[in-house]
Design a protein around this motif. Structure first.
Motif, PDB file in Angstrom:
ATOM      1  N   SER A 193       5.720 -14.869  -0.940  1.00 37.92           N
ATOM      2  CA  SER A 193       5.494 -15.535   0.350  1.00 37.92           C
ATOM      3  C   SER A 193       4.100 -15.278   0.904  1.00 37.92           C
ATOM      4  N   GLY A 194       3.351 -14.364   0.271  1.00 36.94           N
ATOM      5  CA  GLY A 194       2.023 -14.023   0.766  1.00 36.94           C
ATOM      6  C   GLY A 194       2.034 -12.971   1.858  1.00 36.94           C
ATOM      7  N   PHE A 195       3.195 -12.347   2.089  1.00 38.69           N
ATOM      8  CA  PHE A 195       3.335 -11.384   3.184  1.00 38.69           C
ATOM      9  C   PHE A 195       2.311 -10.258   3.107  1.00 38.69           C
ATOM     10  N   TYR A 196       2.057  -9.740   1.913  1.00 43.36           N
ATOM     11  CA  TYR A 196       1.199  -8.569   1.784  1.00 43.36           C
ATOM     12  C   TYR A 196      -0.296  -8.890   1.796  1.00 43.36           C
ATOM     13  N   ASN A 197      -0.642 -10.153   1.667  1.00 45.53           N
ATOM     14  CA  ASN A 197      -2.052 -10.525   1.627  1.00 45.53           C
ATOM     15  C   ASN A 197      -2.742 -10.160   2.944  1.00 45.53           C
ATOM     16  N   GLY A 198      -3.776  -9.356   2.861  1.00 40.45           N
ATOM     17  CA  GLY A 198      -4.537  -8.975   4.040  1.00 40.45           C
ATOM     18  C   GLY A 198      -4.068  -7.715   4.737  1.00 40.45           C
ATOM     19  N   LEU A 199      -2.940  -7.144   4.299  1.00 45.67           N
ATOM     20  CA  LEU A 199      -2.442  -5.932   4.954  1.00 45.67           C
ATOM     21  C   LEU A 199      -3.250  -4.703   4.546  1.00 45.67           C
ATOM     22  N   LEU A 200      -3.300  -3.740   5.445  1.00 44.87           N
ATOM     23  CA  LEU A 200      -4.017  -2.491   5.184  1.00 44.87           C
ATOM     24  C   LEU A 200      -3.135  -1.479   4.474  1.00 44.87           C
ATOM     25  N   PHE A 201      -3.778  -0.571   3.760  1.00 42.40           N
ATOM     26  CA  PHE A 201      -3.142   0.702   3.446  1.00 42.40           C
ATOM     27  C   PHE A 201      -3.351   1.535   4.709  1.00 42.40           C
ATOM     28  N   HIS A 202      -2.341   1.523   5.565  1.00 44.74           N
ATOM     29  CA  HIS A 202      -2.502   2.074   6.905  1.00 44.74           C
ATOM     30  C   HIS A 202      -2.274   3.580   6.977  1.00 44.74           C
ATOM     31  N   ARG A 203      -1.775   4.150   5.903  1.00 46.17           N
ATOM     32  CA  ARG A 203      -1.509   5.602   5.896  1.00 46.17           C
ATOM     33  C   ARG A 203      -1.814   6.146   4.508  1.00 46.17           C
ATOM     34  N   THR A 204      -2.743   7.073   4.423  1.00 47.50           N
ATOM     35  CA  THR A 204      -3.066   7.702   3.150  1.00 47.50           C
ATOM     36  C   THR A 204      -3.189   9.209   3.366  1.00 47.50           C
ATOM     37  N   ILE A 205      -2.608   9.968   2.444  1.00 47.86           N
ATOM     38  CA  ILE A 205      -2.665  11.426   2.524  1.00 47.86           C
ATOM     39  C   ILE A 205      -3.093  11.942   1.157  1.00 47.86           C
ATOM     40  N   SER A 206      -4.199  12.662   1.124  1.00 43.03           N
ATOM     41  CA  SER A 206      -4.730  13.142  -0.152  1.00 43.03           C
ATOM     42  C   SER A 206      -3.739  14.069  -0.834  1.00 43.03           C
ATOM     43  N   SER A 207      -3.697  13.957  -2.150  1.00 43.28           N
ATOM     44  CA  SER A 207      -2.775  14.722  -2.999  1.00 43.28           C
ATOM     45  C   SER A 207      -1.318  14.428  -2.661  1.00 43.28           C
ATOM     46  N   PHE A 208      -1.069  13.242  -2.099  1.00 47.47           N
ATOM     47  CA  PHE A 208       0.302  12.879  -1.747  1.00 47.47           C
ATOM     48  C   PHE A 208       0.584  11.413  -2.044  1.00 47.47           C
ATOM     49  N   MET A 209       0.145  10.484  -1.168  1.00 45.75           N
ATOM     50  CA  MET A 209       0.531   9.090  -1.365  1.00 45.75           C
ATOM     51  C   MET A 209      -0.326   8.145  -0.538  1.00 45.75           C
ATOM     52  N   ILE A 210      -0.178   6.831  -0.835  1.00 45.15           N
ATOM     53  CA  ILE A 210      -0.808   5.767  -0.060  1.00 45.15           C
ATOM     54  C   ILE A 210       0.298   4.803   0.378  1.00 45.15           C
ATOM     55  N   GLN A 211       0.192   4.257   1.602  1.00 49.99           N
ATOM     56  CA  GLN A 211       1.280   3.450   2.159  1.00 49.99           C
ATOM     57  C   GLN A 211       0.756   2.153   2.754  1.00 49.99           C
ATOM     58  N   SER A 212       1.534   1.083   2.583  1.00 50.89           N
ATOM     59  CA  SER A 212       1.190  -0.234   3.122  1.00 50.89           C
ATOM     60  C   SER A 212       2.473  -0.965   3.514  1.00 50.89           C
ATOM     61  N   GLY A 213       2.317  -2.188   4.018  1.00 51.11           N
ATOM     62  CA  GLY A 213       3.469  -3.027   4.324  1.00 51.11           C
ATOM     63  C   GLY A 213       3.757  -3.234   5.789  1.00 51.11           C
ATOM     64  N   ASP A 214       2.895  -2.728   6.684  1.00 50.50           N
ATOM     65  CA  ASP A 214       3.059  -2.966   8.119  1.00 50.50           C
ATOM     66  C   ASP A 214       2.395  -4.293   8.461  1.00 50.50           C
ATOM     67  N   SER A 215       3.197  -5.277   8.895  1.00 47.42           N
ATOM     68  CA  SER A 215       2.655  -6.618   9.179  1.00 47.42           C
ATOM     69  C   SER A 215       1.639  -6.597  10.314  1.00 47.42           C
ATOM     70  N   LEU A 216       1.724  -5.602  11.179  1.00 44.74           N
ATOM     71  CA  LEU A 216       0.792  -5.512  12.306  1.00 44.74           C
ATOM     72  C   LEU A 216      -0.589  -5.028  11.887  1.00 44.74           C
ATOM     73  N   SER A 217      -0.702  -4.567  10.653  1.00 45.50           N
ATOM     74  CA  SER A 217      -1.990  -4.031  10.200  1.00 45.50           C
ATOM     75  C   SER A 217      -2.989  -5.122   9.834  1.00 45.50           C
ATOM     76  N   ARG A 218      -2.514  -6.341   9.665  1.00 46.24           N
ATOM     77  CA  ARG A 218      -3.397  -7.426   9.208  1.00 46.24           C
ATOM     78  C   ARG A 218      -4.565  -7.655  10.169  1.00 46.24           C
ATOM     79  N   ASN A 219      -4.269  -7.609  11.457  1.00 47.22           N
ATOM     80  CA  ASN A 219      -5.302  -7.856  12.462  1.00 47.22           C
ATOM     81  C   ASN A 219      -5.473  -6.659  13.391  1.00 47.22           C
ATOM     82  N   ALA A 220      -5.211  -5.478  12.883  1.00 46.00           N
ATOM     83  CA  ALA A 220      -5.247  -4.280  13.724  1.00 46.00           C
ATOM     84  C   ALA A 220      -6.668  -3.898  14.115  1.00 46.00           C
TER      85      ALA A 220
END
Length: 228
Positions: free
Chosen positions: A59-86
């Protein structure tokens, strides 16, 4: 005799379904990010999460979204629809696509090894069934562990799960050789893994972040697409 035939028929049906899950070709997704390309393979054994992820990608949902949370030596996270234009510095991570998915935790078959694709979720008493976010996901980078460190992780797991979640020898060897995040096992659904681009995951997880673990430099999913 009739009852025995019915039971045998049901058993054969179950075995056929299980066999199809094992032999069916896994679907793959390509994430083109501002740091490079990450390729993901989705597990057939977690069909609810697989199908939901594919639907959102198509559906294109993930296009333009940020990796809004990253923690070194742990993980990277995305999928918040509000991050596109944050806006810069805006706190993210609260949007989950408006729905949840019943968990498909299949530990120890799937665990939080380096490269694992997992579903984020709310933690705490408000989510006792460990239902997954409808859109947010994370990719594990983690770290390598030695036996002493894994013993400490197991001790914490014993307290939290009453001894139900155990680090098997195979799982322990994986955490010692390739690394990951064992403290999450049995708590979150793992529904796929990175097949290409773990070096890109490594780059993203080292990003400088603010106090909310949001990267200071916006790191985006430029385009997500289903490969097969």
């Amino acid at each position: 005799m009739k009852k025995a035939i019915i039971t045998l028929t049901l058993l054969i049906s179950v075995l056929n379904i299980f066999g199809q899950q094992q032999t069916e070709k896994r679907r793959t997704v390509r994430l083109e990010t501002s740091k490079g390309v990450i390729c993901l393979e989705l597990y057939n054994e977690t069909p609810r999460h697989r199908d939901n992820f594919l639907k959102l990608v198509e559906s294109g949902f993930y296009n333009g979204l940020l990796f809004h949370r990253t923690i070194s030596s742990f993980m990277i996270q995305s999928g918040d629809s509000l991050s596109r234009n944050a806006a810069k510095g805006e706190i993210l991570g609260r949007s989950s696509g408006g729905n949840t998915i019943a968990h498909e935790i299949l530990y120890p078959k799937f665990f939080h090894k380096r490269g694992a694709l997992c579903a984020a979720r709310r933690v705490g008493p408000s989510n006792p069934k460990r239902d997954s976010s409808g859109s947010q996901f994370y990719i594990v980078y983690g770290r390598r562990f030695n036996d002493t460190m894994l013993d400490e992780v197991q001790a914490r797991m014993d307290m939290q799960s009453g001894g139900i979640i155990r680090l098997t020898e195979e799982v322990r060897q994986a955490y010692k050789s390739i690394g990951g995040a064992p403290h999450l096992d049995g708590e979150y659904t793992v529904f796929g893994e990175v097949t290409e681009g773990i070096d890109i995951v490594e780059k993203i997880q080292w990003a400088d972040t603010d106090e909310n673990n949001r990267p200071l430099e916006d790191i985006r999913i430029i385009k997500a697409e289903v490969c097969q």
